[in-house]
Scaffold this motif. Sequence first.
Motif, mmCIF file in Angstrom:
data_model
loop_
_atom_site.group_PDB
_atom_site.id
_atom_site.type_symbol
_atom_site.label_atom_id
_atom_site.label_comp_id
_atom_site.label_asym_id
_atom_site.label_seq_id
_atom_site.Cartn_x
_atom_site.Cartn_y
_atom_site.Cartn_z
ATOM 1 N N ILE A 326 0.854 -1.195 0.000
ATOM 2 C CA ILE A 326 0.000 0.000 0.000
ATOM 3 C C ILE A 326 0.886 1.239 0.000
ATOM 4 O O ILE A 326 1.859 1.325 0.774
ATOM 5 C CB ILE A 326 -0.921 0.004 1.232
ATOM 6 C CG1 ILE A 326 -1.882 -1.195 1.162
ATOM 7 C CG2 ILE A 326 -1.714 1.310 1.329
ATOM 8 C CD1 ILE A 326 -2.694 -1.395 2.422
ATOM 9 N N GLU A 329 0.933 7.308 1.119
ATOM 10 C CA GLU A 329 -0.108 8.321 1.283
ATOM 11 C C GLU A 329 -1.485 7.707 1.556
ATOM 12 O O GLU A 329 -2.421 8.411 1.935
ATOM 13 C CB GLU A 329 -0.186 9.224 0.040
ATOM 14 C CG GLU A 329 -0.479 8.499 -1.245
ATOM 15 C CD GLU A 329 0.785 8.157 -2.027
ATOM 16 O OE1 GLU A 329 0.691 8.072 -3.269
ATOM 17 O OE2 GLU A 329 1.860 7.978 -1.409
ATOM 18 N N ASN A 330 -1.603 6.388 1.363
ATOM 19 C CA ASN A 330 -2.891 5.729 1.585
ATOM 20 C C ASN A 330 -2.964 4.965 2.905
ATOM 21 O O ASN A 330 -4.020 4.424 3.240
ATOM 22 C CB ASN A 330 -3.189 4.755 0.443
ATOM 23 C CG ASN A 330 -3.426 5.460 -0.872
ATOM 24 O OD1 ASN A 330 -3.951 6.568 -0.887
ATOM 25 N ND2 ASN A 330 -3.044 4.837 -1.972
ATOM 26 N N ARG A 331 -1.885 4.929 3.642
ATOM 27 C CA ARG A 331 -1.836 4.050 4.828
ATOM 28 C C ARG A 331 -2.697 4.520 5.986
ATOM 29 O O ARG A 331 -3.046 3.730 6.859
ATOM 30 C CB ARG A 331 -0.382 3.878 5.291
ATOM 31 C CG ARG A 331 0.435 3.031 4.325
ATOM 32 C CD ARG A 331 1.899 2.951 4.700
ATOM 33 N NE ARG A 331 2.676 2.473 3.564
ATOM 34 C CZ ARG A 331 3.955 2.734 3.366
ATOM 35 N NH1 ARG A 331 4.607 3.486 4.247
ATOM 36 N NH2 ARG A 331 4.579 2.271 2.311
ATOM 37 N N LYS A 332 -3.054 5.798 5.984
ATOM 38 C CA LYS A 332 -3.946 6.293 7.034
ATOM 39 C C LYS A 332 -5.402 6.304 6.571
ATOM 40 O O LYS A 332 -6.306 5.965 7.330
ATOM 41 C CB LYS A 332 -3.524 7.704 7.467
ATOM 42 C CG LYS A 332 -2.276 7.724 8.326
ATOM 43 C CD LYS A 332 -1.998 9.133 8.862
ATOM 44 C CE LYS A 332 -0.769 9.150 9.769
ATOM 45 N NZ LYS A 332 -0.490 10.517 10.284
ATOM 46 N N ILE A 333 -5.604 6.691 5.325
ATOM 47 C CA ILE A 333 -6.985 6.870 4.875
ATOM 48 C C ILE A 333 -7.733 5.556 4.736
ATOM 49 O O ILE A 333 -8.966 5.540 4.717
ATOM 50 C CB ILE A 333 -7.055 7.656 3.546
ATOM 51 C CG1 ILE A 333 -6.405 6.863 2.408
ATOM 52 C CG2 ILE A 333 -6.433 9.014 3.679
ATOM 53 C CD1 ILE A 333 -6.657 7.468 1.042
ATOM 54 N N ILE A 334 -7.016 4.402 4.636
ATOM 55 C CA ILE A 334 -7.727 3.134 4.497
ATOM 56 C C ILE A 334 -8.518 2.784 5.753
ATOM 57 O O ILE A 334 -9.401 1.923 5.713
ATOM 58 C CB ILE A 334 -6.779 1.969 4.144
ATOM 59 C CG1 ILE A 334 -5.686 1.826 5.205
ATOM 60 C CG2 ILE A 334 -6.190 2.158 2.765
ATOM 61 C CD1 ILE A 334 -4.839 0.600 5.014
ATOM 62 N N VAL A 339 -13.489 3.744 2.305
ATOM 63 C CA VAL A 339 -12.302 3.918 1.481
ATOM 64 C C VAL A 339 -11.818 2.550 1.031
ATOM 65 O O VAL A 339 -11.504 1.690 1.856
ATOM 66 C CB VAL A 339 -11.174 4.633 2.250
ATOM 67 C CG1 VAL A 339 -9.889 4.636 1.431
ATOM 68 C CG2 VAL A 339 -11.582 6.061 2.574
ATOM 69 N N THR A 340 -11.811 2.322 -0.281
ATOM 70 C CA THR A 340 -11.240 1.099 -0.838
ATOM 71 C C THR A 340 -10.194 1.511 -1.857
ATOM 72 O O THR A 340 -10.419 2.411 -2.665
ATOM 73 C CB THR A 340 -12.319 0.240 -1.530
ATOM 74 O OG1 THR A 340 -13.015 1.039 -2.479
ATOM 75 C CG2 THR A 340 -13.323 -0.302 -0.512
ATOM 76 N N LEU A 341 -9.061 0.836 -1.838
ATOM 77 C CA LEU A 341 -7.960 1.240 -2.693
ATOM 78 C C LEU A 341 -8.016 0.602 -4.071
ATOM 79 O O LEU A 341 -7.457 1.115 -5.019
ATOM 80 C CB LEU A 341 -6.623 0.890 -2.027
ATOM 81 C CG LEU A 341 -6.371 1.591 -0.686
ATOM 82 C CD1 LEU A 341 -4.984 1.259 -0.191
ATOM 83 C CD2 LEU A 341 -6.529 3.094 -0.830
ATOM 84 N N ASP A 342 -8.697 -0.533 -4.191
ATOM 85 C CA ASP A 342 -8.777 -1.197 -5.491
ATOM 86 C C ASP A 342 -10.226 -1.527 -5.787
ATOM 87 O O ASP A 342 -10.721 -2.600 -5.456
ATOM 88 C CB ASP A 342 -7.925 -2.471 -5.479
ATOM 89 C CG ASP A 342 -7.813 -3.083 -6.873
ATOM 90 O OD1 ASP A 342 -8.478 -2.566 -7.791
ATOM 91 O OD2 ASP A 342 -7.061 -4.063 -7.038
#
Length: 387
Positions: A326, A329-334, A339-342
């Motif tokens: 991951i 910059e996405n490690r907190k917002i997940i 919030v889904t990254l994929d």
Amino acid sequence: MTKKTKTADNSAVSGENQSLKTRQLIDDQYKSFLEDFQGIAYRMDPHWKPVFFHGAVKQITGYGENDLLNLKPDWYDIVHPDDLPELKQKYQSREFRKPGFKAQREYRILTKKGNQRWINDSIQSVFDESGNLVFIEGVIFDLTERKLAEERLRKSEAKYRELSEQLAETNNLKDLLLDVITHDLRNAAGNIFGFTSLLKELNPNLEFVNNIESSSLALLNVIDNASTLAKISAGEKIDMFPLDLTETLKDSLEEFGPMNGKGMVEIKARLQEKLMVKANPIISQVFKNYVSNAIKYAFEGLLVIVEAYKEEDHVKVTVKDFGTTILEENRKIIFERRVTLDRSRKLGSGLGLAIVKKIADIHDAEVWVEPNHPTGNIFCLRIKAMD
């Protein structure tokens, strides 16, 4: 004419010229001030007949200065009819005719084109040495933009107050629905569990009876967890008990048993014995979410490692995968809601890790994710250990 007289006359002329220059300078400064003045300075006689208007008269009222001076019968002609009675009552009262009277009012006027404008009118009464009212003077400023902004704000507040009330009502209905569902489901699941326990006593070797019993027990736990999660979402306190995280982790990993070592994924557990914390059993959802995410989003690695150990006065649990790392910059917002990254995989609603964060917060615990090496992620939980 003597020399002395001529000198005196010259001095008088010089003084008079200087006085004229001073008055001219004052007049020029006053005119310059009025040109830049954004309000209206005015004077009225004791009967509210205009004496003069200076300043931004046309910009505010639409009338020229001479137009206002010729208004008949008085200034009240352009005051909004709805505001006129109160204004007259105030300005024609006895207080108005007492020395030292000052007042400030906000009211509406109608411009020459019939448009409505809000003004702030600050006035004072001026008296002569005998105590007679000589005139009224004041300053007017345009408040229309401010009043319009206040009206928009009031409407916005009313709208969001209504939405808030609707939301509160919806939440109450949701809570009621949850109570009804969990109550009815618990009764049904409890009956199934009771009957399967009875069947098990009569036929202890029937494997399907054992499966029904374990499934009904799992369903009861799901119902309990749903009620607890509802309390956490509402910000309510939940009961805490002495809990062995090692055993909780083992129970949680059993749910993934059918996947383990069957060509889908390999789950390795490295758990220190007897890791005691004060927690609610709902904390198992943290580990289940971590492992579930590792399997869903990191299937490329086909390996998940779960570790738990004592770290000074805390217990630390980590779930490692070897899939796609991951981004920083996405490690907190997940851990935020939805919030889904994929999104291309469509494997969830984005609520899982948000629930994890809420569960951790109510336990005064920490959750975060850090990169694994050479690739993948490490999802972590740190919680205070019991003495």
